[in-house]
Design an enzyme around this catalytic site. Structure first.
Site, PDB file in Angstrom:
ATOM      1  N   SER A 162      16.959  -6.160  25.216  1.00 58.07           N
ATOM      2  CA  SER A 162      18.392  -6.194  25.029  1.00 58.07           C
ATOM      3  C   SER A 162      18.843  -7.606  25.269  1.00 58.07           C
ATOM      4  O   SER A 162      18.513  -8.405  26.066  1.00 58.07           O
ATOM      5  CB  SER A 162      19.107  -5.529  26.361  1.00 58.07           C
ATOM      6  N   SER A 208      32.023  13.285  21.282  1.00 62.32           N
ATOM      7  CA  SER A 208      30.851  13.868  22.098  1.00 62.32           C
ATOM      8  C   SER A 208      29.962  14.356  21.304  1.00 62.32           C
ATOM      9  O   SER A 208      28.581  14.686  21.938  1.00 62.32           O
ATOM     10  CB  SER A 208      31.332  15.191  22.862  1.00 62.32           C
ATOM     11  N   ASN A 209      29.496  13.979  20.109  1.00 64.59           N
ATOM     12  CA  ASN A 209      28.313  14.281  19.171  1.00 64.59           C
ATOM     13  C   ASN A 209      27.570  12.872  19.046  1.00 64.59           C
ATOM     14  O   ASN A 209      26.352  12.995  18.631  1.00 64.59           O
ATOM     15  CB  ASN A 209      28.738  14.338  17.821  1.00 64.59           C
ATOM     16  N   GLY A 245      33.964  10.588  27.879  1.00 65.00           N
ATOM     17  CA  GLY A 245      34.471  11.971  27.823  1.00 65.00           C
ATOM     18  C   GLY A 245      33.145  13.117  28.066  1.00 65.00           C
ATOM     19  O   GLY A 245      33.451  14.302  28.798  1.00 65.00           O
ATOM     20  N   GLY A 246      32.172  12.807  27.299  1.00 67.11           N
ATOM     21  CA  GLY A 246      31.268  13.952  27.279  1.00 67.11           C
ATOM     22  C   GLY A 246      30.147  14.088  26.198  1.00 67.11           C
ATOM     23  O   GLY A 246      30.194  13.312  25.141  1.00 67.11           O
ATOM     24  N   SER A 291      24.885  -2.074  28.474  1.00 68.47           N
ATOM     25  CA  SER A 291      24.954  -1.597  27.022  1.00 68.47           C
ATOM     26  C   SER A 291      26.152  -0.966  26.727  1.00 68.47           C
ATOM     27  O   SER A 291      27.152  -0.553  27.644  1.00 68.47           O
ATOM     28  CB  SER A 291      23.927  -0.575  26.390  1.00 68.47           C
ATOM     29  N   GLN A 335      35.057   4.968  12.160  1.00 71.71           N
ATOM     30  CA  GLN A 335      36.119   5.996  12.851  1.00 71.71           C
ATOM     31  C   GLN A 335      37.037   5.271  13.761  1.00 71.71           C
ATOM     32  O   GLN A 335      36.916   4.176  14.342  1.00 71.71           O
ATOM     33  CB  GLN A 335      35.323   7.018  13.925  1.00 71.71           C
ATOM     34  N   HIS A 390      39.419   5.820  16.769  1.00 69.60           N
ATOM     35  CA  HIS A 390      39.749   6.816  17.638  1.00 69.60           C
ATOM     36  C   HIS A 390      41.450   6.916  17.906  1.00 69.60           C
ATOM     37  O   HIS A 390      42.003   5.724  17.913  1.00 69.60           O
ATOM     38  CB  HIS A 390      39.139   6.442  18.881  1.00 69.60           C
ATOM     39  N   ARG A 420      39.220  13.355  14.952  1.00 67.44           N
ATOM     40  CA  ARG A 420      39.725  12.118  15.185  1.00 67.44           C
ATOM     41  C   ARG A 420      40.718  11.488  13.699  1.00 67.44           C
ATOM     42  O   ARG A 420      41.584  10.851  13.939  1.00 67.44           O
ATOM     43  CB  ARG A 420      38.874  11.333  15.432  1.00 67.44           C
ATOM     44  N   HIS A 456      36.271   2.501  16.409  1.00 64.10           N
ATOM     45  CA  HIS A 456      35.638   3.123  17.600  1.00 64.10           C
ATOM     46  C   HIS A 456      34.130   3.324  17.556  1.00 64.10           C
ATOM     47  O   HIS A 456      33.476   3.336  18.161  1.00 64.10           O
ATOM     48  CB  HIS A 456      36.316   4.251  18.061  1.00 64.10           C
ATOM     49  N   GLU A 492      23.667   4.643  17.422  1.00 63.95           N
ATOM     50  CA  GLU A 492      24.894   4.468  16.488  1.00 63.95           C
ATOM     51  C   GLU A 492      24.508   3.476  15.417  1.00 63.95           C
ATOM     52  O   GLU A 492      25.236   3.297  14.278  1.00 63.95           O
ATOM     53  CB  GLU A 492      26.108   3.763  17.356  1.00 63.95           C
ATOM     54  N   LEU A 503      39.438   2.125  25.666  1.00 65.12           N
ATOM     55  CA  LEU A 503      39.489   3.486  25.057  1.00 65.12           C
ATOM     56  C   LEU A 503      40.125   4.699  26.259  1.00 65.12           C
ATOM     57  O   LEU A 503      39.869   4.296  27.469  1.00 65.12           O
ATOM     58  CB  LEU A 503      38.064   4.149  24.918  1.00 65.12           C
ATOM     59  N   GLY A 544      20.543   1.000  25.146  1.00 69.80           N
ATOM     60  CA  GLY A 544      21.684   1.895  25.205  1.00 69.80           C
ATOM     61  C   GLY A 544      21.052   3.174  25.477  1.00 69.80           C
ATOM     62  O   GLY A 544      19.923   3.248  25.695  1.00 69.80           O
ATOM     63  N   PHE A 603      36.899  19.346  23.226  1.00 68.99           N
ATOM     64  CA  PHE A 603      36.787  17.982  22.499  1.00 68.99           C
ATOM     65  C   PHE A 603      37.230  18.323  21.295  1.00 68.99           C
ATOM     66  O   PHE A 603      37.253  19.188  20.533  1.00 68.99           O
ATOM     67  CB  PHE A 603      35.563  17.479  22.551  1.00 68.99           C
ATOM     68  N   ARG A 625      32.954  11.284  12.578  1.00 73.14           N
ATOM     69  CA  ARG A 625      32.097  12.008  13.659  1.00 73.14           C
ATOM     70  C   ARG A 625      33.236  12.923  14.677  1.00 73.14           C
ATOM     71  O   ARG A 625      34.175  12.487  14.852  1.00 73.14           O
ATOM     72  CB  ARG A 625      31.398  10.848  14.661  1.00 73.14           C
ATOM     73  N   GLU A 656      39.011  10.858  24.898  1.00 71.37           N
ATOM     74  CA  GLU A 656      39.359  12.057  24.339  1.00 71.37           C
ATOM     75  C   GLU A 656      39.574  13.064  25.469  1.00 71.37           C
ATOM     76  O   GLU A 656      40.246  14.106  25.297  1.00 71.37           O
ATOM     77  CB  GLU A 656      38.391  12.650  23.114  1.00 71.37           C
TER      78      GLU A 656
HETATM   79  C1  LIG Z   1      34.685   3.282  25.234  1.00 75.49           C
HETATM   80  C2  LIG Z   1      33.721   4.149  24.422  1.00 75.49           C
HETATM   81  C3  LIG Z   1      33.550   5.399  24.896  1.00 75.49           C
HETATM   82  C4  LIG Z   1      32.793   6.488  24.428  1.00 75.49           C
HETATM   83  N1  LIG Z   1      32.711   7.744  24.558  1.00 75.49           N
HETATM   84  C5  LIG Z   1      32.086   8.707  23.895  1.00 75.49           C
HETATM   85  C6  LIG Z   1      31.813  10.218  24.630  1.00 75.49           C
HETATM   86  O1  LIG Z   1      32.368  10.409  25.568  1.00 75.49           O
HETATM   87  N2  LIG Z   1      31.014  10.735  23.989  1.00 75.49           N
HETATM   88  C7  LIG Z   1      30.212  10.510  22.957  1.00 75.49           C
HETATM   89  O2  LIG Z   1      29.438  11.140  22.352  1.00 75.49           O
HETATM   90  N3  LIG Z   1      30.374   9.133  22.343  1.00 75.49           N
HETATM   91  C8  LIG Z   1      30.994   8.108  23.001  1.00 75.49           C
HETATM   92  N4  LIG Z   1      31.163   7.123  22.583  1.00 75.49           N
HETATM   93  C9  LIG Z   1      30.328   6.585  21.506  1.00 75.49           C
HETATM   94  C10 LIG Z   1      28.718   6.481  22.190  1.00 75.49           C
HETATM   95  O3  LIG Z   1      28.727   5.974  23.506  1.00 75.49           O
HETATM   96  C11 LIG Z   1      27.845   5.277  21.528  1.00 75.49           C
HETATM   97  O4  LIG Z   1      28.105   5.621  20.022  1.00 75.49           O
HETATM   98  C12 LIG Z   1      26.564   5.211  22.119  1.00 75.49           C
HETATM   99  O5  LIG Z   1      26.575   5.189  23.398  1.00 75.49           O
HETATM  100  C13 LIG Z   1      25.749   4.012  21.288  1.00 75.49           C
HETATM  101  O6  LIG Z   1      24.613   4.028  21.924  1.00 75.49           O
HETATM  102  P1  LIG Z   1      23.346   3.242  21.427  1.00 75.49           P
HETATM  103  O7  LIG Z   1      22.291   3.328  22.202  1.00 75.49           O
HETATM  104  O8  LIG Z   1      23.272   3.542  19.918  1.00 75.49           O
HETATM  105  O9  LIG Z   1      23.773   1.452  21.631  1.00 75.49           O
HETATM  106  P2  LIG Z   1      24.399   0.695  22.517  1.00 75.49           P
HETATM  107  O10 LIG Z   1      24.935   1.639  23.773  1.00 75.49           O
HETATM  108  O11 LIG Z   1      25.677   0.034  21.810  1.00 75.49           O
HETATM  109  O12 LIG Z   1      23.258  -0.296  22.893  1.00 75.49           O
HETATM  110  C14 LIG Z   1      23.067  -1.141  21.816  1.00 75.49           C
HETATM  111  C15 LIG Z   1      21.965  -2.035  22.684  1.00 75.49           C
HETATM  112  O13 LIG Z   1      21.329  -3.074  21.646  1.00 75.49           O
HETATM  113  C16 LIG Z   1      21.097  -4.279  22.224  1.00 75.49           C
HETATM  114  N5  LIG Z   1      21.306  -5.144  21.145  1.00 75.49           N
HETATM  115  C17 LIG Z   1      22.043  -5.327  20.216  1.00 75.49           C
HETATM  116  N6  LIG Z   1      22.068  -6.561  19.209  1.00 75.49           N
HETATM  117  C18 LIG Z   1      20.614  -7.017  20.014  1.00 75.49           C
HETATM  118  C19 LIG Z   1      20.058  -8.066  19.630  1.00 75.49           C
HETATM  119  N7  LIG Z   1      20.213  -9.045  18.427  1.00 75.49           N
HETATM  120  N8  LIG Z   1      18.929  -8.591  20.389  1.00 75.49           N
HETATM  121  C20 LIG Z   1      18.718  -7.766  21.534  1.00 75.49           C
HETATM  122  N9  LIG Z   1      19.238  -6.790  21.755  1.00 75.49           N
HETATM  123  C21 LIG Z   1      20.641  -6.184  20.899  1.00 75.49           C
HETATM  124  C22 LIG Z   1      22.252  -4.260  23.151  1.00 75.49           C
HETATM  125  O14 LIG Z   1      22.112  -5.440  24.123  1.00 75.49           O
HETATM  126  C23 LIG Z   1      22.252  -2.922  23.698  1.00 75.49           C
HETATM  127  O15 LIG Z   1      21.518  -2.959  24.873  1.00 75.49           O
HETATM  128  C24 LIG Z   1      31.918   6.121  23.230  1.00 75.49           C
HETATM  129  C25 LIG Z   1      31.966   4.662  22.813  1.00 75.49           C
HETATM  130  C26 LIG Z   1      32.609   3.811  23.268  1.00 75.49           C
HETATM  131  C27 LIG Z   1      32.784   2.296  22.788  1.00 75.49           C
END
Ligand SMILES: Cc1cc2nc3c(=O)[nH]c(=O)nc-3n(C[C@H](O)[C@H](O)[C@H](O)COP(=O)(O)OP(=O)(O)OC[C@H]3O[C@@H](n4cnc5c(N)ncnc54)[C@H](O)[C@@H]3O)c2cc1C
Length: 568
Positions: A36, A385-386, A50-51, A43, A232, A234, A278, A347, A371, A244, A14, A118, A382, A247
């Protein structure tokens, strides 16, 4: 033992994982692997809409102190203030770096980067690319990664365990879903960036893969989980799918209306209205629904309205095209002409793997970012957008830390005994029987029903006790789960069983922490303990794995600038 070796292993592709990969890949001497369980670009992060928050206009009145204060207050004072200061100061650089890496940030008419309001932010500081911000961020990072050699990609490879011996990380066990191969990946360092765990709830914005695997594996390997009771909700999940409604819909001026057509936020937060934090908006919606001012929805999913009609077609098409498309495709509603049915939706995990300000876990060569981590940036709640912003900042920091660790450690830590890998292979492929009595699908559904019903926006002691009992009962049924498919290639039956087990371990942590915390703070709102209690509960929860369930411990919150005041 079938073994591969890489200097740095990044678990997750991600935003956090990709940002860490870019940071490390700039150093050609370091061999990095990014893993992944889905395709690399699938991801949860691509759904971010949103941002991304950053102070970009100090000349117009925004400042690091203001961004930090909003975050501290939004967090209901449970966030660590040194972590927040580091975050706000790092963010403008991340926005500009992404700009240089090719992201199409939205522009103002004078050509400068645009930002939108936001919730909980007292300044419009959500930097955005249409309403597909995460999608563009992920692509900009991936494209940048292509410039460098030395990045090994393991796509559709499931990591099943993290091996730590003598408090040193040794490697991970991996199952290639496409070939069925099982192997061990040895590493000098590990960055866990495996995302959240909101799939323990049924009504959620999270993708099906958000099963908290990294968190659960780290927990079982001895790393504590921090503050997981803060989850959280949402305010705007589309009914009934849970998709979603960003926001940004309210940031661009959308209203929330009850069944009388009233903008009910006037009663709860007359100053900030729909753009309150939120937790505040989700509680207000829940109260409206419980007191009969909502609309009846399918399967008990009663709702209120998010109304965009007054924004007009041009603004909706320019700023919220993704939202319009989702409403039309999933609900046959065009937001230009009709309000959208929404309700609070699970969320985001504020809690996660315990890290310090550098993203370091208590194990010397493991970091966590995004996350899945809890560096205590978000505290009890949270701000929107943070989170994408956090992924960028701690992707960068943990990438840099892991790279520097590798430079100082020329040899790999000793391989664990071969029996470790053999045991894990047997656990993975042999434990669940074809004639087991329990279906993982049923256990997951029962877990989700419990969490949706008893660990939602409002909580009470008796409900949580019942939920904990249920989670423990479900855990006992796990060994009897049925896996009919005996193959190893794309065995989604087995994958689902493994994921359910991870969700159950984390649900137990969440409920145990929530039951113990006899106060209301941020997203943890109890009807039986309605006040925040700083004397007894201004502290972080740490949950340690034991065979009998989580053991709780507590550590203080770091307060540097702002003493807690009442959150109004
Ligand atoms: C619909 C939606 C909208 C959002 N909008 C916003 C926004 O506008 N602004 C904002 O700040 N935040 C937003 N958020 C929150 C934010 O997007 C996420 O918290 C953030 O992108 C998470 O990123 P990450 O890299 O931590 O994990 P993720 O993007 O969840 O990636 C996790 C990765 O781990 C891998 N993985 C997991 N378990 C395993 C395993 N056992 N073996 C191998 N690989 C594995 C997955 O395949 C993936 O590649 C939003 C969230 C959602 C759901």
């Amino acid at each position: 033992m079938n073994t591969r070796s890489h200097d740095v292993i990044i678990l997750g592709s991600g935003l956090a994982g990709l940002r860490a990969a870019v940071e490390i890949a700039r150093n050609p001497d370091i061999d990095v692997a990014i893993i992944s369980k889905a395709q690399l670009m699938r991801s949860n992060s691509v759904g971010a809409a949103g941002g991304t928050a950053a102070v970009m206009r100090p000349e117009d009145g925004d400042s690091f102190e203001l961004h930090a204060w909003d975050t501290v207050k939004g967090a209901d004072f449970l966030a660590d203030q040194d972590v927040i200061m580091r975050f706000v100061e790092a963010m403008p650089g991340e926005i500009l770096r992404l700009e240089h890496w090719g992201i199409p940030w939205a522009r103002r008419t004078d050509g400068r980067i645009n930002q939108r309001p936001f919730g909980g932010h007292s300044y419009p500081r959500a930097t955005f690319a249409s309403d597909k911000t995460g999608f563009y961020e992920v692509h900009a990072l991936y494209d940048t990664l292509q410039k460098y050699g030395g990045v090994n990609v393991y796509a559709e490879v499931y990591i099943s365990s993290i091996i730590i011996e003598d408090n040193i990380f040794r490697g991970v066990t991996a199952w290639d879903l496409t070939t069925g191969e099982f192997f061990f990946i040895q590493g000098k360092t590990l960055i866990i960036a495996s995302g959240g765990a909101c799939r323990m709830f049924g009504f959620t914005t999270h993708s099906y893969m958000a099963t908290g695997d990294g968190m659960a594996m780290a927990y079982r390997a001895g790393i504590p989980i921090k503050d997981l009771e803060f989850l959280q909700f949402h305010p705007t999940g589309l009914v009934p799918s849970g998709i979603l409604i960003t926001e940004a819909a309210r940031g661009e001026g959308g209203y929330l209306l009850n069944n009388k057509g009233e903008r009910f936020m006037e009663k709860y937060a007359p100053e900030r209205m729909e753009l309150s934090p939120r937790d505040v908006v989700s509680r207000a919606e829940t109260t409206e629904i419980v007191e009969g001012r909502g609309f009846n929805g399918p399967g008990g999913l009663d709702y209120v309205h998010c109304d965009l009609r007054h924004l007009g077609a041009d603004k909706i098409n320019e700023r919220l095209p993704g939202i319009r498309e989702v409403a039309m495709r999933f609900n046959f509603i065009d937001p230009i002409f009709e309000p959208i049915p929404i309700r609070p939706v699970a969320h985001y995990c504020m809690g996660g793997i315990h890290t310090n300000i550098d993203g370091a876990t208590p194990v010397e060569n493991i970091w966590a970012a995004g996350e899945t981590a809890c560096g205590s940036l978000h505290g009890g709640n949270r701000l929107g957008s943070n989170s994408t912003a956090e992924c960028l900042v701690w992707g960068q920091i943990t990438g840099e830390k892991a790279a520097s660790y590798v430079s100082g450690h020329k040899s790999f830590p000793a391989l664990p005994g071969e029996e470790k890998s053999k045991q894990e292979e047997a656990r993975l492929f042999g434990r669940f029987k074809a004639d087991g009595k329990e279906k993982s699908y049923d256990i997951r559904k029962e877990l989700q029903k419990t969490m949706d019903g008893q660990l939602s926006v409002y909580r009470t002691g008796p409900e949580m006790e019942a939920a904990l009992k249920k989670v423990k009962e479900l855990k006992q049924r796990v060994p009897d789960m049925q896996v009919k498919d005996r193959g190893r290639i794309y065995n989604t039956d087995l994958l689902s069983a493994m994921e359910v087990e991870n969700l159950l371990d984390l649900a137990e942590v969440l409920v145990t922490g929530a039951l113990a915390r006899t106060e209301s703070r941020g997203a943890h709102s109890r009807r039986d303990f309605t006040k925040r209690d700083d004397i007894n509960w201004l502290k972080h929860t740490l949950a340690y794995w034991t065979p009998d369930g989580p053991r709780l411990d507590y550590i203080p919150v770091t307060i540097t600038m702002w003493q807690p005041v009442e959150k109004k």
